[in-house]
Motif scaffolding. Structure first.
Motif, short mmCIF file in Angstrom:
data_model
loop_
_atom_site.label_atom_id
_atom_site.label_comp_id
_atom_site.label_asym_id
_atom_site.label_seq_id
_atom_site.Cartn_x
_atom_site.Cartn_y
_atom_site.Cartn_z
N PHE A 83 28.85 43.07 38.14
CA PHE A 83 30.03 42.59 38.49
C PHE A 83 30.89 42.93 37.04
CE2 PHE A 83 33.23 39.06 38.40
CZ PHE A 83 33.87 39.60 39.41
N LEU A 84 31.85 43.81 37.08
CA LEU A 84 32.67 43.84 35.71
C LEU A 84 33.58 42.46 35.52
CD1 LEU A 84 33.17 45.69 33.51
CD2 LEU A 84 34.87 46.86 34.86
N PRO A 85 33.34 41.57 34.84
CA PRO A 85 34.14 40.27 34.99
C PRO A 85 35.38 40.52 34.21
CG PRO A 85 32.53 40.26 32.99
CD PRO A 85 32.08 41.40 33.95
N GLY A 86 36.42 39.66 34.90
CA GLY A 86 37.92 39.65 34.45
C GLY A 86 38.67 40.42 35.33
N PHE A 87 38.25 40.96 36.54
CA PHE A 87 39.15 41.77 37.23
C PHE A 87 38.84 41.30 38.55
CE2 PHE A 87 37.96 44.35 33.61
CZ PHE A 87 39.01 44.68 33.40
N SER A 88 40.13 41.21 39.30
CA SER A 88 39.99 40.61 40.74
C SER A 88 41.38 40.75 41.11
CB SER A 88 39.49 39.43 41.02
OG SER A 88 40.61 38.32 40.86
N THR A 89 41.49 41.27 42.54
CA THR A 89 42.97 41.55 43.21
C THR A 89 43.73 40.21 43.04
OG1 THR A 89 41.91 43.12 44.20
CG2 THR A 89 44.11 42.11 45.35
N THR A 90 43.25 38.96 43.46
CA THR A 90 43.59 38.01 43.39
C THR A 90 44.25 37.51 42.13
OG1 THR A 90 42.26 37.03 45.19
CG2 THR A 90 43.60 35.28 44.06
N SER A 91 43.47 37.75 40.92
CA SER A 91 44.07 37.35 39.70
C SER A 91 45.02 38.55 39.32
CB SER A 91 43.00 37.33 38.65
OG SER A 91 42.30 38.54 38.52
N LEU A 92 45.15 39.57 39.77
CA LEU A 92 45.97 40.45 39.41
C LEU A 92 47.36 40.44 40.09
CD1 LEU A 92 46.71 43.38 37.94
CD2 LEU A 92 45.61 44.49 39.90
N ILE A 93 47.24 39.91 41.32
CA ILE A 93 48.51 39.72 41.87
C ILE A 93 48.95 38.37 41.39
CG2 ILE A 93 49.22 38.49 44.33
CD1 ILE A 93 47.24 40.38 45.83
N ALA A 94 48.34 37.42 40.94
CA ALA A 94 48.61 36.18 40.11
C ALA A 94 49.79 36.64 38.87
CB ALA A 94 47.77 35.27 40.08
N LYS A 95 49.04 37.57 38.15
CA LYS A 95 49.74 38.07 37.10
C LYS A 95 51.01 38.83 37.14
CE LYS A 95 45.33 38.66 34.29
NZ LYS A 95 44.46 39.59 33.91
N ILE A 96 50.75 39.46 38.25
CA ILE A 96 52.13 40.29 38.58
C ILE A 96 53.22 39.22 39.00
CG2 ILE A 96 53.09 41.95 40.41
CD1 ILE A 96 50.42 43.24 40.28
N ALA A 97 52.83 38.30 39.76
CA ALA A 97 53.97 37.07 40.05
C ALA A 97 54.53 36.30 38.88
CB ALA A 97 53.21 36.26 41.06
N ALA A 98 53.41 36.14 38.18
CA ALA A 98 54.01 35.29 37.07
C ALA A 98 54.73 36.21 36.14
CB ALA A 98 52.73 34.95 36.16
N ALA A 99 54.45 37.47 35.96
CA ALA A 99 55.51 38.38 35.35
C ALA A 99 56.91 38.46 35.95
CB ALA A 99 54.81 39.82 34.90
N ALA A 100 56.89 38.63 37.43
CA ALA A 100 58.05 38.45 37.93
C ALA A 100 58.99 37.30 37.81
CB ALA A 100 58.00 38.58 39.39
N ARG A 101 58.31 36.04 37.84
CA ARG A 101 58.93 34.83 37.64
C ARG A 101 59.58 34.56 36.17
NH1 ARG A 101 54.45 33.14 40.41
NH2 ARG A 101 53.41 32.51 38.52
N ALA A 102 58.78 35.50 35.22
CA ALA A 102 59.23 35.53 33.96
C ALA A 102 60.25 36.31 33.51
CB ALA A 102 58.09 35.55 32.76
N GLY A 103 60.35 37.20 34.36
CA GLY A 103 61.58 38.32 34.14
C GLY A 103 60.96 39.60 33.30
#
Length: 173
Positions: free
Chosen positions: A151-171
């Motif tokens: 398993f390549l740690p640090g990569f998941s779709t759920t965490s990627l979606i969360a990062k995208i959402a946080a970036a959207a909230r931060a503008g």
């Protein structure tokens, strides 16, 4: 006018029956089928690394791709982020992937029984104990070798979606 590449995916089996037919041809040729499955909602390097390693276990790697209704049942009402055709098209672009079929139920046991793959691969975040019991039973009944890949740690779709959402909230998108 060019046909829509999302709808004309040469690696996407149009039905389970067509996949079973191709599986019979592989078996007759003495070729080894490797099967994996998943949602593959946002393809990331963890997925690609895992799929490349899985492909090395046999002659052809096939992916059982959870259809949208199956993804919603497993992941919730906001998933998948991408539709079936888009996810299948992206997976088909990978050289290591030889075939893809959609399945609409939350579990893959009927397809495993129909295809009887030689090898079933899952990423190392799974164990024999955490595999779904019905899928594990189908694999054992089919005589399929079960392999867990690093398993390549640090990569998941759920965490990627969360990062995208946080970036959207931060503008910052």
């Amino acid at each position: 006018m060019n046909p829509n590449p999302l709808k004309n995916n040469p690696k996407l089996f149009p039905s389970l029956a067509s996949a079973v037919e191709r599986r019979a041809a592989l078996k007759a040729q003495g070729k080894k089928l490797v099967l994996t499955n998943g949602c593959f909602d946002l393809l990331h390097c963890g997925h690609v690394s895992y799929l490349q390693e899985a492909a090395k276990l046999g002659d052809e790697l096939w992916i059982g791709l959870n259809a949208a209704e199956s993804v919603r049942a497993l992941k919730g009402p906001t998933r998948p982020v991408q539709g079936d055709d888009e996810r299948a098209f992206t997976l088909a672009a990978l050289e290591c992937v030889a075939g893809i079929f959609l399945f609409r139920t939350p579990r893959l046991d009927a397809e495993i029984r129909a295809l009887a793959p030689d090898v079933y691969a899952k990423a190392g975040d799974y164990t024999l104990e955490t595999l779904d019991a019905s899928e594990r039973a189908a694999l054992l009944d089919a005589g399929t070798e079960i392999r867990f890949l690093p398993f390549l740690p640090g990569f998941s779709t759920t965490s990627l979606i969360a990062k995208i959402a946080a970036a959207a909230r931060a503008g910052t998108l």
